[in-house]
Design a protein around this motif. Structure first.
Motif, PDB file in Angstrom:
ATOM      1  N   MET A   1      58.171  61.512  72.030  1.00  0.00           N
ATOM      2  CA  MET A   1      59.307  62.435  72.047  1.00  0.00           C
ATOM      3  C   MET A   1      60.062  62.304  73.367  1.00  0.00           C
ATOM      4  O   MET A   1      59.487  61.993  74.408  1.00  0.00           O
ATOM      5  CB  MET A   1      58.825  63.887  71.872  1.00  0.00           C
ATOM      6  N   LYS A   3      61.754  63.715  76.679  1.00  0.00           N
ATOM      7  CA  LYS A   3      61.234  64.768  77.543  1.00  0.00           C
ATOM      8  C   LYS A   3      62.353  65.419  78.366  1.00  0.00           C
ATOM      9  O   LYS A   3      63.245  64.727  78.866  1.00  0.00           O
ATOM     10  CB  LYS A   3      60.160  64.208  78.472  1.00  0.00           C
ATOM     11  N   GLU A  26      63.937  71.580  71.384  1.00  0.00           N
ATOM     12  CA  GLU A  26      62.637  71.180  70.828  1.00  0.00           C
ATOM     13  C   GLU A  26      62.763  70.867  69.347  1.00  0.00           C
ATOM     14  O   GLU A  26      62.149  69.907  68.856  1.00  0.00           O
ATOM     15  CB  GLU A  26      61.608  72.276  71.072  1.00  0.00           C
ATOM     16  N   GLN A  31      60.816  67.414  74.155  1.00  0.00           N
ATOM     17  CA  GLN A  31      59.581  68.061  74.588  1.00  0.00           C
ATOM     18  C   GLN A  31      59.749  68.497  76.041  1.00  0.00           C
ATOM     19  O   GLN A  31      60.109  67.694  76.902  1.00  0.00           O
ATOM     20  CB  GLN A  31      58.396  67.098  74.474  1.00  0.00           C
TER      21      GLN A  31
END
Length: 442
Positions: A1, A3, A26, A31
């Motif tokens: 994912m 960040k 999200e 993330q």
């Protein structure tokens, strides 16, 4: 994912905006990480209410910009009140920032970041703050412990205080529909929330644009949820009604705690501030609260050194503090804010005089606060356990009904065991200036 690292500055109302942005990101595949060095996206939600907040925002932005050095893939995005207030000037002043986003466009943040990644985004996205309003339908990632949360019930403000830029930054008052607030409160309860703090620029203005009222909203929250602690923060002094106080007196789930920013007590200073009340009104308000809710904890905010404040005004403030015996008082020296009417007011109070008055008020209130807490020694108080103390792992830490999260003192628990989020009975054994110490009895 992918960040991201999010830094949220300023008040609890700003924090709710940050939680909504984080929830949307999200859901869009990002993330959140604690370490900015790990993040591809560096996001700052700023406060721009007063000059120190703006200075803090600049410092945080420049600190995060260092993580971009040598890594062109990292993007720095800045949003919030600071952008809304100074957006057009920031483009030249902060070339390190890849994207500035105003308040009304925060709900489009995921889309705007995607455009930024594709090289298609404008550098400044700034709409007038006039119509946006958060909704229970928006995803939200709580940053608070799961047993407490904020419920933002309005946006904007119609009070035109001479020192304040919030109406210019946040726009006119917009109340969220009660039905939407009930949906959000129920969802928070299902997530484990035991304490729900209602927040707004002015809670008492809730519903004035919808034909409703704060008291009506509270009745619905009481009927539609079973959250044990409901706390009220930020009420305008002239708008605290007997209907509200009588409702609080009869409903133990409405905590006996009121945060009512007085700003000053001198009628002359209050008139210059654009506040719609005087000292006698405050006298009556304190008397009404103490009469209807005898154990109510009162918090206020006071400003010293407002233009034109005399030594007699400062003495009057200290005299009122001694008579009223308030539980919690925040004090700050006045500073001119660019664009606010008070910035043009004369005569200015010298900085050294402001600091002297600030110190006098703080010293007087510290003694009052400790005296107020001493009367609790030997009593049993319900306490919401936060977890291990920040001071030592040998103590638990919690808050009683008269201690709001993040701004007031705490209860150190030196006997008994409990988990974070539990409501326990504590017998108070010691009182300090702002904190209490006791042991769990049940």
């Amino acid at each position: 994912m992918k960040k991201l690292h999010l830094t949220s500055l300023g008040c609890a109302k700003n924090l709710v905006d940050s939680e909504l942005m984080l929830g949307a990101l999200e859901l869009g595949g990002w993330q959140a990480v604690e370490d900015p060095a790990e993040a591809e996206l560096l996001l700052v939600n700023t406060c721009g209410f007063i000059r120190p907040a703006a200075e803090e925002a600049v410092d945080e932005i420049l600190d995060l910009a260092e993580y971009k050095e040598g890594d062109p893939t990292k993007k720095l995005v800045v949003t919030g009140c600071f952008v809304q207030r100074y957006g057009k000037d920031l483009q030249d002043a902060l070339p390190e920032v890849d994207l500035f986003v105003g308040i009304d466009d925060q709900q489009r943040l995921l889309e705007l970041i995607s455009q930024l990644a594709d090289g298609k985004a404008e550098r400044l996205i700034l709409s007038q703050p006039s119509c946006s309003l958060i909704s229970s339908a928006q995803p939200r990632r709580l940053s608070t412990p799961p047993f407490r949360s904020w419920l933002k019930i309005t946006e904007g403000c119609d009070n035109r205080c001479a020192y304040c830029m919030i109406p210019a930054i946040r726009g006119k008052l917009r109340s969220r529909p009660a039905s939407d607030l009930i949906i959000e409160a129920r969802a928070l309860e299902q997530g484990g929330v035991k304490e729900l703090s209602l927040i707004a620029q002015d809670l008492t203005a809730y519903g004035s644009d919808l034909g409703g009222s704060l008291a009506s909203l509270l009745r619905q929250l009481l009927a539609e949820t079973s959250i044990p602690w409901l706390r009220l923060l930020y009420l305008y002094p002239a708008s605290v009604t007997d209907e509200l106080l009588e409702l609080m007196a009869g409903q133990p789930r409405l905590l006996p705690y009121l945060d009512i920013p007085f700003q000053h007590v001198s009628s002359n200073v209050l008139r210059r501030m654009g506040r719609r009340y005087g000292r006698q009104d405050l006298d009556r308000l304190v008397s009404r609260i103490r009469s209807l809710i005898p154990d109510c904890a009162l918090r206020t905010t006071l400003m010293v050194g407002f233009p034109g404040e005399t030594e007699e005004d400062a003495d009057e403030l200290l005299d009122c503090l001694q008579r009223w015996q308030l539980d919690h008082v925040g004090v700050f020296p006045y500073e001119d804010e660019e664009g606010a009417p008070a910035a043009e007011f004369q005569p200015k109070v010298p900085d050294e005089v402001k600091q002297e008055r600030f110190a006098r008020v703080m010293e007087a209130q510290a003694a009052i606060s400790q005296q107020r807490l001493r009367r609790l020694v030997g009593r049993e108080e319900e306490v919401l356990v936060e977890g291990l103390s920040q001071e030592t792992d040998l103590l638990l830490e919690g808050r009683a009904r008269f201690q709001a999260p993040d701004i007031d003192g705490c209860v150190y628990i030196n006997e008994g065991e409990a988990s974070p989020g539990e409501l326990v009975k504590v017998r108070i054994a010691e009182a300090h200036v702002y904190d209490l110490v006791g042991g769990i009895i049940s």
